[in-house]
Design a protein around this motif. Structure first.
Motif, PDB file in Angstrom:
ATOM      1  N   PRO A  80      33.310  36.042  27.569  1.00 42.73           N
ATOM      2  CA  PRO A  80      32.974  35.298  28.793  1.00 42.73           C
ATOM      3  C   PRO A  80      33.250  36.094  30.072  1.00 42.73           C
ATOM      4  O   PRO A  80      32.484  36.018  31.026  1.00 42.73           O
ATOM      5  CB  PRO A  80      33.872  34.060  28.730  1.00 42.73           C
ATOM      6  CG  PRO A  80      34.333  33.957  27.339  1.00 42.73           C
ATOM      7  CD  PRO A  80      34.288  35.329  26.752  1.00 42.73           C
ATOM      8  N   LEU A  81      34.326  36.864  30.081  1.00 43.85           N
ATOM      9  CA  LEU A  81      34.657  37.620  31.283  1.00 43.85           C
ATOM     10  C   LEU A  81      33.661  38.744  31.546  1.00 43.85           C
ATOM     11  O   LEU A  81      33.308  39.007  32.695  1.00 43.85           O
ATOM     12  CB  LEU A  81      36.081  38.164  31.196  1.00 43.85           C
ATOM     13  CG  LEU A  81      37.168  37.094  31.296  1.00 43.85           C
ATOM     14  CD1 LEU A  81      38.534  37.674  30.980  1.00 43.85           C
ATOM     15  CD2 LEU A  81      37.177  36.458  32.673  1.00 43.85           C
ATOM     16  N   PHE A  82      33.200  39.397  30.501  1.00 46.66           N
ATOM     17  CA  PHE A  82      32.193  40.444  30.690  1.00 46.66           C
ATOM     18  C   PHE A  82      30.811  39.861  30.969  1.00 46.66           C
ATOM     19  O   PHE A  82      29.957  40.528  31.545  1.00 46.66           O
ATOM     20  CB  PHE A  82      32.134  41.375  29.485  1.00 46.66           C
ATOM     21  CG  PHE A  82      33.270  42.356  29.424  1.00 46.66           C
ATOM     22  CD1 PHE A  82      33.575  43.168  30.506  1.00 46.66           C
ATOM     23  CD2 PHE A  82      34.032  42.477  28.282  1.00 46.66           C
ATOM     24  CE1 PHE A  82      34.628  44.073  30.454  1.00 46.66           C
ATOM     25  CE2 PHE A  82      35.082  43.381  28.220  1.00 46.66           C
ATOM     26  CZ  PHE A  82      35.388  44.184  29.304  1.00 46.66           C
TER      27      PHE A  82
ATOM     28  N   SER B 175      44.535  39.230  31.244  1.00 45.64           N
ATOM     29  CA  SER B 175      45.257  40.074  32.207  1.00 45.64           C
ATOM     30  C   SER B 175      44.805  41.534  32.169  1.00 45.64           C
ATOM     31  O   SER B 175      45.104  42.292  33.086  1.00 45.64           O
ATOM     32  CB  SER B 175      46.765  39.981  31.976  1.00 45.64           C
ATOM     33  OG  SER B 175      47.138  40.607  30.769  1.00 45.64           O
ATOM     34  N   LYS B 176      44.063  41.910  31.172  1.00 46.07           N
ATOM     35  CA  LYS B 176      43.509  43.268  31.093  1.00 46.07           C
ATOM     36  C   LYS B 176      42.315  43.461  32.030  1.00 46.07           C
ATOM     37  O   LYS B 176      41.848  44.580  32.204  1.00 46.07           O
ATOM     38  CB  LYS B 176      43.095  43.588  29.658  1.00 46.07           C
ATOM     39  CG  LYS B 176      44.282  43.661  28.704  1.00 46.07           C
ATOM     40  CD  LYS B 176      43.839  43.907  27.281  1.00 46.07           C
ATOM     41  CE  LYS B 176      45.036  43.954  26.344  1.00 46.07           C
ATOM     42  NZ  LYS B 176      44.632  44.122  24.941  1.00 46.07           N
ATOM     43  N   HIS B 177      41.847  42.388  32.635  1.00 45.79           N
ATOM     44  CA  HIS B 177      40.702  42.432  33.546  1.00 45.79           C
ATOM     45  C   HIS B 177      41.227  42.445  34.983  1.00 45.79           C
ATOM     46  O   HIS B 177      41.641  41.408  35.509  1.00 45.79           O
ATOM     47  CB  HIS B 177      39.779  41.236  33.301  1.00 45.79           C
ATOM     48  CG  HIS B 177      39.118  41.271  31.960  1.00 45.79           C
ATOM     49  ND1 HIS B 177      37.846  41.747  31.788  1.00 45.79           N
ATOM     50  CD2 HIS B 177      39.571  40.928  30.729  1.00 45.79           C
ATOM     51  CE1 HIS B 177      37.529  41.679  30.498  1.00 45.79           C
ATOM     52  NE2 HIS B 177      38.563  41.195  29.845  1.00 45.79           N
ATOM     53  N   PRO B 178      41.208  43.589  35.644  1.00 43.16           N
ATOM     54  CA  PRO B 178      41.813  43.703  36.973  1.00 43.16           C
ATOM     55  C   PRO B 178      41.119  42.888  38.068  1.00 43.16           C
ATOM     56  O   PRO B 178      41.741  42.570  39.076  1.00 43.16           O
ATOM     57  CB  PRO B 178      41.727  45.197  37.281  1.00 43.16           C
ATOM     58  CG  PRO B 178      40.634  45.716  36.412  1.00 43.16           C
ATOM     59  CD  PRO B 178      40.632  44.853  35.189  1.00 43.16           C
ATOM     60  N   GLY B 179      39.870  42.517  37.874  1.00 41.15           N
ATOM     61  CA  GLY B 179      39.157  41.744  38.887  1.00 41.15           C
ATOM     62  C   GLY B 179      39.553  40.283  38.937  1.00 41.15           C
ATOM     63  O   GLY B 179      39.281  39.586  39.913  1.00 41.15           O
TER      64      GLY B 179
ATOM     65  N   ALA C  74      53.094  36.386  23.755  1.00 43.66           N
ATOM     66  CA  ALA C  74      53.538  35.631  24.926  1.00 43.66           C
ATOM     67  C   ALA C  74      53.726  36.495  26.165  1.00 43.66           C
ATOM     68  O   ALA C  74      53.940  35.959  27.252  1.00 43.66           O
ATOM     69  CB  ALA C  74      54.833  34.889  24.607  1.00 43.66           C
ATOM     70  N   LYS C  75      53.600  37.806  26.049  1.00 45.05           N
ATOM     71  CA  LYS C  75      53.764  38.642  27.236  1.00 45.05           C
ATOM     72  C   LYS C  75      52.688  38.360  28.289  1.00 45.05           C
ATOM     73  O   LYS C  75      52.830  38.753  29.431  1.00 45.05           O
ATOM     74  CB  LYS C  75      53.814  40.122  26.872  1.00 45.05           C
ATOM     75  CG  LYS C  75      52.514  40.732  26.429  1.00 45.05           C
ATOM     76  CD  LYS C  75      52.731  42.198  26.114  1.00 45.05           C
ATOM     77  CE  LYS C  75      51.423  42.883  25.805  1.00 45.05           C
ATOM     78  NZ  LYS C  75      51.619  44.315  25.599  1.00 45.05           N
ATOM     79  N   GLY C  76      51.633  37.635  27.897  1.00 45.96           N
ATOM     80  CA  GLY C  76      50.623  37.225  28.867  1.00 45.96           C
ATOM     81  C   GLY C  76      51.203  36.366  29.977  1.00 45.96           C
ATOM     82  O   GLY C  76      50.688  36.341  31.092  1.00 45.96           O
ATOM     83  N   TYR C  77      52.299  35.670  29.688  1.00 43.45           N
ATOM     84  CA  TYR C  77      52.943  34.835  30.705  1.00 43.45           C
ATOM     85  C   TYR C  77      53.638  35.660  31.780  1.00 43.45           C
ATOM     86  O   TYR C  77      53.970  35.147  32.835  1.00 43.45           O
ATOM     87  CB  TYR C  77      53.965  33.892  30.047  1.00 43.45           C
ATOM     88  CG  TYR C  77      53.315  32.770  29.294  1.00 43.45           C
ATOM     89  CD1 TYR C  77      52.791  31.674  29.964  1.00 43.45           C
ATOM     90  CD2 TYR C  77      53.216  32.804  27.907  1.00 43.45           C
ATOM     91  CE1 TYR C  77      52.186  30.638  29.280  1.00 43.45           C
ATOM     92  CE2 TYR C  77      52.613  31.777  27.209  1.00 43.45           C
ATOM     93  CZ  TYR C  77      52.105  30.699  27.901  1.00 43.45           C
ATOM     94  OH  TYR C  77      51.498  29.676  27.222  1.00 43.45           O
ATOM     95  N   ASP C  78      53.867  36.936  31.526  1.00 43.08           N
ATOM     96  CA  ASP C  78      54.563  37.793  32.484  1.00 43.08           C
ATOM     97  C   ASP C  78      53.676  38.224  33.655  1.00 43.08           C
ATOM     98  O   ASP C  78      54.183  38.731  34.651  1.00 43.08           O
ATOM     99  CB  ASP C  78      55.102  39.043  31.779  1.00 43.08           C
ATOM    100  CG  ASP C  78      56.137  38.703  30.718  1.00 43.08           C
ATOM    101  OD1 ASP C  78      56.763  37.632  30.827  1.00 43.08           O
ATOM    102  OD2 ASP C  78      56.308  39.507  29.791  1.00 43.08           O
TER     103      ASP C  78
END
Length: 82
Positions: free
Chosen positions: A6-8, A31-35, A60-64
């Motif tokens: 979806p992001l791309f 979070s890998k998508h800087p935009g 869970a590191k996505g919460y950081d």
């Protein structure tokens, strides 16, 4: 893949809402998508978040990510209010 396709597919995704996904894995991938400027997660069960951080830290590191805002509530109710 649930996050990347979806992001791309979108020309300029800046705000992303995740309903469910309390383990944080989708957040990690978004979070890998800087935009992306804002990531909101709505999870109905706060214990899922708590135990994912405790037992699944790689997911869970996505919460950081500082762009993440957490709402512990029903996703349908969140959509009605927002």
């Amino acid at each position: 893949m649930i996050a990347h396709i979806p992001l791309f597919s979108h020309s300029n995704p800046e705000k992303v809402l995740v309903i469910g996904g309390g383990d944080g894995g989708v957040l990690r991938e978004i979070s890998k998508h800087p935009g992306v400027k804002e990531i909101i997660i709505c999870e109905i069960d706060g214990d899922v978040i708590k135990y994912s951080k405790q037992f699944l830290p790689a997911l869970a590191k996505g919460y950081d990510d500082p762009r993440v805002t957490v709402h512990v509530m029903d996703g349908a109710e969140f959509m009605k209010k927002n």
